[in-house]
Write a protein that holds these residues in place. Structure first.
Motif, short mmCIF file in Angstrom:
data_model
loop_
_atom_site.label_atom_id
_atom_site.label_comp_id
_atom_site.label_asym_id
_atom_site.label_seq_id
_atom_site.Cartn_x
_atom_site.Cartn_y
_atom_site.Cartn_z
N UNK A 60 0.79 -9.54 -9.51
CA UNK A 60 0.78 -8.61 -10.54
C UNK A 60 1.24 -7.18 -10.56
N UNK A 61 1.11 -6.70 -9.51
CA UNK A 61 1.69 -5.22 -9.19
C UNK A 61 2.70 -5.35 -8.14
N UNK A 62 3.47 -4.23 -8.20
CA UNK A 62 4.39 -4.01 -7.02
C UNK A 62 3.51 -3.66 -5.81
N UNK A 63 4.27 -3.74 -4.55
CA UNK A 63 3.84 -3.47 -3.37
C UNK A 63 3.44 -2.01 -3.21
N UNK A 64 4.38 -1.16 -3.81
CA UNK A 64 4.14 0.57 -4.01
C UNK A 64 2.99 0.60 -4.49
N UNK A 65 2.70 -0.07 -5.64
CA UNK A 65 1.51 0.00 -6.42
C UNK A 65 0.19 -0.15 -5.60
N UNK A 66 0.31 -1.37 -4.97
CA UNK A 66 -0.82 -1.93 -4.16
C UNK A 66 -1.10 -0.79 -3.17
N UNK A 67 -0.17 -0.49 -2.45
CA UNK A 67 -0.31 0.72 -1.27
C UNK A 67 -0.90 1.77 -1.91
N UNK A 68 -0.40 2.46 -2.95
CA UNK A 68 -0.95 3.60 -3.83
C UNK A 68 -2.21 3.50 -4.02
N UNK A 69 -2.67 2.31 -4.52
CA UNK A 69 -4.12 1.96 -5.13
C UNK A 69 -5.05 1.83 -3.74
N UNK A 70 -4.62 1.35 -2.70
CA UNK A 70 -5.30 1.32 -1.54
C UNK A 70 -5.64 2.66 -0.97
N UNK A 71 -4.56 3.62 -0.97
CA UNK A 71 -4.82 4.86 -0.48
C UNK A 71 -5.98 5.60 -1.48
N UNK A 72 -5.88 5.57 -3.05
CA UNK A 72 -6.74 5.92 -3.75
C UNK A 72 -8.07 5.56 -3.56
N UNK A 73 -8.25 4.25 -3.30
CA UNK A 73 -9.50 3.60 -2.95
C UNK A 73 -10.16 4.04 -1.94
N UNK A 74 -9.32 4.36 -0.65
CA UNK A 74 -9.80 5.00 0.59
C UNK A 74 -10.26 6.34 0.24
N UNK A 75 -9.53 7.14 -0.55
CA UNK A 75 -10.22 8.55 -0.95
C UNK A 75 -11.32 8.52 -2.04
N UNK A 76 -11.44 7.45 -2.69
CA UNK A 76 -12.67 7.50 -3.48
C UNK A 76 -13.87 7.16 -2.50
N UNK A 77 -13.63 6.29 -1.38
CA UNK A 77 -14.72 6.10 -0.35
C UNK A 77 -15.09 7.33 0.24
N UNK A 78 -14.25 8.20 0.88
CA UNK A 78 -14.23 9.40 1.35
C UNK A 78 -14.98 10.66 0.47
N UNK A 79 -14.54 10.60 -0.83
CA UNK A 79 -15.30 11.32 -1.73
C UNK A 79 -16.86 11.10 -1.94
N UNK A 80 -17.03 9.68 -1.99
CA UNK A 80 -18.55 9.21 -2.30
C UNK A 80 -19.08 9.58 -1.20
N UNK A 81 -18.49 9.45 0.41
CA UNK A 81 -19.41 9.91 1.45
C UNK A 81 -19.51 11.30 1.39
N UNK A 82 -18.84 12.25 0.89
CA UNK A 82 -19.11 13.64 0.69
C UNK A 82 -20.23 13.84 -0.11
N UNK A 83 -20.29 13.14 -1.28
CA UNK A 83 -21.35 13.39 -2.39
C UNK A 83 -22.30 12.72 -1.84
N UNK A 84 -22.40 11.66 -1.35
CA UNK A 84 -23.71 10.98 -0.62
C UNK A 84 -24.43 11.92 0.29
N UNK A 85 -23.47 12.50 1.14
CA UNK A 85 -23.74 13.41 2.17
C UNK A 85 -24.65 14.71 1.62
N UNK A 86 -24.29 15.19 0.64
CA UNK A 86 -24.63 16.27 -0.23
C UNK A 86 -26.05 15.96 -0.61
#
Length: 118
Positions: A60-86
């Motif tokens: 349903x999505x292009x490969x570049x869209x998948x790659x972009x969503x993977x990067x975005x999801x990784x950044x969400x996990x890192x942002x969640x780590x920061x907030x969880x640490x705080x």
């Protein structure tokens, strides 16, 4: 410096499909906070859906869209780590930061192209 893109797309999808349920279950096994568990469940669910979409015959999505969503999801996990640490959940912070780092590494080293004839 260039990153070697050595992981084929089917392996990428398989690793995501294997890791997603583990990401969703680990916070409960580790006794993490509700915030860390919530972030992990959302990241894992989106990751699983994304991986399954890659493995289907109709993508349903292009490969570049998948790659972009993977990067975005990784950044969400890192942002969640920061907030969880705080909030004081050190184990949750380390877990989510590790998930984000692993996702970034996997995405950066994946060859986002379909095999000929696929």
């Amino acid at each position: 410096m260039s990153v070697a893109r050595t992981i084929p797309l089917p392996i990428h999808a398989g690793l995501e499909a294997f890791a997603a349920p583990a990401i969703m279950a680990a916070p409960f096994a580790l006794g993490l906070s509700a915030l860390a568990a919530g972030v992990a469940v959302v990241v894992g669910a989106v990751l699983l859906g994304s991986a399954l979409a890659l493995m289907g015959s109709e993508r349903p999505a292009s490969l570049s869209a998948h790659a972009g969503s993977d990067y975005a999801l990784a950044y969400v996990a890192v942002a969640g780590a920061i907030v969880t640490g705080l909030t004081g959940d050190t184990v949750g912070m380390v877990f989510l930061a590790g998930v984000g780092a692993a996702m970034l590494l996997l995405t950066a080293t994946t060859r986002f192209s379909y095999a000929r004839g696929a």
